[in-house]
Design an enzyme around this catalytic site. Sequence first.
Site, mmCIF file in Angstrom:
data_model
loop_
_atom_site.group_PDB
_atom_site.id
_atom_site.type_symbol
_atom_site.label_atom_id
_atom_site.label_comp_id
_atom_site.label_asym_id
_atom_site.label_seq_id
_atom_site.Cartn_x
_atom_site.Cartn_y
_atom_site.Cartn_z
ATOM 1 N N ASP A 173 -6.680 4.301 -4.786
ATOM 2 C CA ASP A 173 -7.433 4.158 -3.533
ATOM 3 C C ASP A 173 -8.083 5.518 -3.309
ATOM 4 O O ASP A 173 -8.327 6.241 -4.294
ATOM 5 C CB ASP A 173 -6.493 3.752 -2.379
ATOM 6 C CG ASP A 173 -7.242 3.383 -1.101
ATOM 7 O OD1 ASP A 173 -7.974 2.386 -1.102
ATOM 8 O OD2 ASP A 173 -7.119 4.115 -0.095
ATOM 9 N N LYS B 223 0.871 -1.183 0.000
ATOM 10 C CA LYS B 223 0.000 0.000 0.000
ATOM 11 C C LYS B 223 0.902 1.225 0.000
ATOM 12 O O LYS B 223 2.053 1.155 0.451
ATOM 13 C CB LYS B 223 -0.871 -0.002 1.262
ATOM 14 C CG LYS B 223 -2.119 0.834 1.134
ATOM 15 C CD LYS B 223 -3.257 0.107 0.436
ATOM 16 C CE LYS B 223 -4.422 1.029 0.169
ATOM 17 N NZ LYS B 223 -5.582 0.330 -0.382
#
Length: 449
Positions: free
Chosen positions: A170, A130
């Site tokens: 995201d 991430k």
Amino acid sequence: MTFSLADGYDSLEDFLDARAPNQPEFHQAVTEVTDDIKPIIDAHPEFKSANIFERLVEPEQVISFRVAWQNDANEIEVNRGYRVQFNGAIGPFKGGLRFHPSVNTSVLKFLGFEQTFKNALTGLPMGGGKGGSDFDPSGRSDQEIMRFCNAFMQQLYRYIGPDIDVPAGDINVGAREIGYLFGAYRRITNRFQGVLTGKGQSFGGSEMRTEATGYGLVYFLAEMLKHDSDDLDGKSVIISGAGNVATHAAEKAVSLGAKVITLSDSAGFIHDPDGLTQEKIDWVRAHKAKKGTTLEAYVSKFGGDWTAGKGPWGVKADIAAPCATQNELDKDSAKMLIDNGVLAVIEGANMPSTAAAKAVFRSADILFAPGKAANAGGVAVSGLEISQDRMRRLSDADQIDETLEGIMTDIHAACVEEGTRDGHVDYSKGANIAGFRKVADAMLSQGVG
Ligand code: NDP
């Protein structure tokens, strides 16, 4: 008593305080998984002797870099960029990029840790990662967004690649940002490679990637209800968020006969007792795409009520789907849902329920689906985008949608297999154990070094 998973520590809390101080979101994510996987590790001496637990909760790499860029007033601004490459045992690192002022190491480690389990559940060869930046894109011009993306990639490009790490979008990183990031990567490296997913379809993006998380969520929900001899038809649904996941979950739920009665954003929520329609959802998407808008304008357009400063959890419904952000649903909200007779709670966002809210759901007799299983549809289609980029051949939307539905059905089945006790399915336990087994087996097979 010594905490049996990590030598030298009396409790998980002591271990996390020592190894990852001041990282509350990361502690929350690890604590939530540990209770479920501890019995598996205890039952497997080979996991214990290979110290799988301590290795699993330590990211392989945490990269942080300076992003200096020029705003429209010709001033130089400085943000911090990150990439957390959490676990690459089952494939190249894979996970989104988030641009939000709340981004820090704790948030990205929690997301990377969750992503490791989620990616394992999809059955596709993807490790967990991430990244993102504390950059706040709200109120920024398109040119500023492009300059920021260029500056961000000027640093990130060293650490990613189709066989190394393939980021996606995201929060606040959608098709526009992925396009700018991909362009920057191509110009810097002189390579046209599938190094990002969520790309535009004219340059290697997959059909259905935009819809995948929300649609996949509803496929998972439909499987849960089916397992309980029930279905979505006529069920009332409250959804939080008004972004990618929320609007696509609403769209699919409505198409399967459910009545979606709320959406929300950071300013408040709308309650439309008549239910959303495709026309209303399209309007929300177009409206929220404009800078600085809130959902309040929905009410003058379509009716219903607007409540400022709150989530929708006090509205009575059969199903609740938190699809906005982490820790948006607390213990009191969870109790309200239970008191109002909710049948199922299904997490579209990553870790939207606080630990205390999760405890309320897990002890109540309801269906509860954790994000790492229920929202895996997005990364699953990203995995399909990687394969399509490799082959340089794109599949059509129907093929991808069918594959997505199959993957969500398989994830549901894995949760049922690992999480059923006395006839009740604990989906969190099932997801944690199924994801853990796959990653731990791969780590064990690859030795230490
Ligand atoms: P978007 O940026 O498209 O939408 C986020 C929505 O949540 C917006 O409506 C936003 O409101 C709202 N929101 C953000 N912060 C808050 C807050 N503090 N309180 C209330 N509402 C808030 O993001 P996505 O839909 O892509 O992602 C939503 C969640 O789903 C995230 O947790 C993400 O990690 C997760 N997820 C996303 C995937 C994807 O494919 N997109 C895949 C898997 C998980 P506003 O418009 O006012 O900012």
